[in-house]
Design a protein around this motif. Structure first.
Motif, PDB file in Angstrom:
ATOM      1  N   UNK A 106       0.821  -1.206   0.000  1.00  0.00           N
ATOM      2  CA  UNK A 106       0.000   0.000   0.000  1.00  0.00           C
ATOM      3  C   UNK A 106       0.863   1.266   0.000  1.00  0.00           C
ATOM      4  N   UNK A 107       0.483   2.253  -0.787  1.00  0.00           N
ATOM      5  CA  UNK A 107       1.181   3.549  -0.780  1.00  0.00           C
ATOM      6  C   UNK A 107       0.206   4.650  -0.380  1.00  0.00           C
ATOM      7  N   UNK A 108       0.640   5.551   0.502  1.00  0.00           N
ATOM      8  CA  UNK A 108      -0.159   6.712   0.905  1.00  0.00           C
ATOM      9  C   UNK A 108       0.466   7.967   0.308  1.00  0.00           C
ATOM     10  N   UNK A 109      -0.252   8.648  -0.580  1.00  0.00           N
ATOM     11  CA  UNK A 109       0.251   9.874  -1.193  1.00  0.00           C
ATOM     12  C   UNK A 109      -0.748  11.001  -0.950  1.00  0.00           C
ATOM     13  N   UNK A 110      -0.295  12.059  -0.247  1.00  0.00           N
ATOM     14  CA  UNK A 110      -1.159  13.220  -0.048  1.00  0.00           C
ATOM     15  C   UNK A 110      -1.154  13.738   1.376  1.00  0.00           C
ATOM     16  N   UNK A 111      -1.853  14.841   1.594  1.00  0.00           N
ATOM     17  CA  UNK A 111      -1.978  15.570   2.863  1.00  0.00           C
ATOM     18  C   UNK A 111      -0.679  16.322   3.197  1.00  0.00           C
ATOM     19  N   UNK A 112      -0.752  17.104   4.274  1.00  0.00           N
ATOM     20  CA  UNK A 112       0.385  17.968   4.642  1.00  0.00           C
ATOM     21  C   UNK A 112       1.564  17.126   5.120  1.00  0.00           C
ATOM     22  N   UNK A 136       4.114   9.684   1.083  1.00  0.00           N
ATOM     23  CA  UNK A 136       4.641  10.961   0.589  1.00  0.00           C
ATOM     24  C   UNK A 136       3.575  12.029   0.779  1.00  0.00           C
ATOM     25  N   UNK A 137       3.988  13.223   1.203  1.00  0.00           N
ATOM     26  CA  UNK A 137       2.994  14.281   1.380  1.00  0.00           C
ATOM     27  C   UNK A 137       2.540  14.802   0.017  1.00  0.00           C
ATOM     28  N   UNK A 138       1.473  15.564   0.015  1.00  0.00           N
ATOM     29  CA  UNK A 138       0.869  15.991  -1.246  1.00  0.00           C
ATOM     30  C   UNK A 138       1.278  17.385  -1.687  1.00  0.00           C
ATOM     31  N   UNK A 139       2.399  17.883  -1.189  1.00  0.00           N
ATOM     32  CA  UNK A 139       2.821  19.244  -1.534  1.00  0.00           C
ATOM     33  C   UNK A 139       4.235  19.295  -2.108  1.00  0.00           C
TER      34      UNK A 139
END
Ligand code: UDP
Length: 243
Positions: A106-112, A136-139
């Motif tokens: 699973x990969x989580x990409x986004x948010x601060x 990885x953050x989304x910015x």
């Protein structure tokens, strides 16, 4: 074929959550490509009316699921009632449970910055053994650069939490780089999973009042939420035209 209900030119999948999860299982058994899932609330559907680019991104999805009571009410107004709502946050949990059981990465990409990592820790404590491909953050990283970084980790699930329209646009543009993955836009879910933002308590969600809870606790969203009645009026207009 899953039946689709047309709401303001967006084909919404009419499928129960259990059956949908079964489709995901099947996907990993005999995958013939990747899957792009949109969980559509009234705000997302209204955005597709405002931007052709965004509409094209949403129409690129394999499943557009009804996220929230607004879309269910719209389907009833159109006399084509959808079977049930599938809130994005609940879907995220179901897919994490499946990923743990099926040993999918699973990969989580986004948010601060910091939030996706915290959300991953929480996910791991709720689903022990869950295999994280990365976060990885989304910015700090966007577009192609983000796609390259994520593709290098070869994930099975990519949850993109950048809100609409960014998340759907990113998935539609870069999905080809993830030939067998399941890609889902999950809005503010990492903020909730990480504990940064509270989701409405059960009473509110059970009674279809999540929107009211959000309005009270995050009054800055009021302007965005005005889109819900506008959305229902648009739906009524299409109903009147059909008669
Ligand atoms: N976000 C992001 N990158 C951006 C803009 C927003 O990662 O360039 C994140 C933001 O930090 C938040 C999420 O996207 O976590 C959007 O949440 P919102 O509540 O708007 O989404 P919703 O659940 O309403 O779709």
């Amino acid at each position: 074929m899953v039946e689709k209900i047309n709401i303001l030119n967006i084909p919404i999948s009419n499928i129960r959550k259990e059956k949908f999860l079964h489709k995901i299982e099947e996907h990993f058994k005999d995958s013939t490509g990747n899957l792009f899932i949109v969980t559509a609330n009234p705000e997302i559907i209204m955005l597709t009316k405002e931007s052709k680019d965004y509409q094209a991104a949403v129409l690129n999805a394999d499943y557009v699921l009804p996220d929230g009571i607004g879309v269910i009410i719209a389907s009833k107004l159109l006399k084509q009632p959808l079977e049930e709502k599938i809130p994005g946050y609940e879907l995220l949990h179901d897919l994490l449970a499946y990923a743990r059981a099926a040993e999918k990465r699973v990969y989580f990409y986004g948010a601060k910055p910091g939030i996706a990592g915290k959300a991953a820790e929480k996910a791991f404590s709720q689903y022990p053994g869950l295999q994280m491909a990365g976060t990885m953050d989304g910015y700090s990283s966007k577009g192609q650069e983000a796609a390259d970084k994520i593709a290098a980790t070869n994930p099975d699930f990519i949850f993109v939490a950048m809100g609409a329209p960014l998340q759907e646009q990113w998935i539609a543009t870069y999905r080809a780089q993830f030939p067998n993955a399941v890609l889902v836009g999950v809005g503010g879910s990492f903020d909730v999973l990480s504990g940064t933002l509270k989701r409405a308590p059960k009473f509110w969600t059970n009674n279809n009042l999540e929107w009211l809870y959000r309005l009270i606790t995050q009054p800055t969203r009021a302007k965005r939420m005005m889109k819900i009645p506008v959305f229902l009026v648009e739906v009524l207009k299409t109903r009147a035209r059909k008669k």
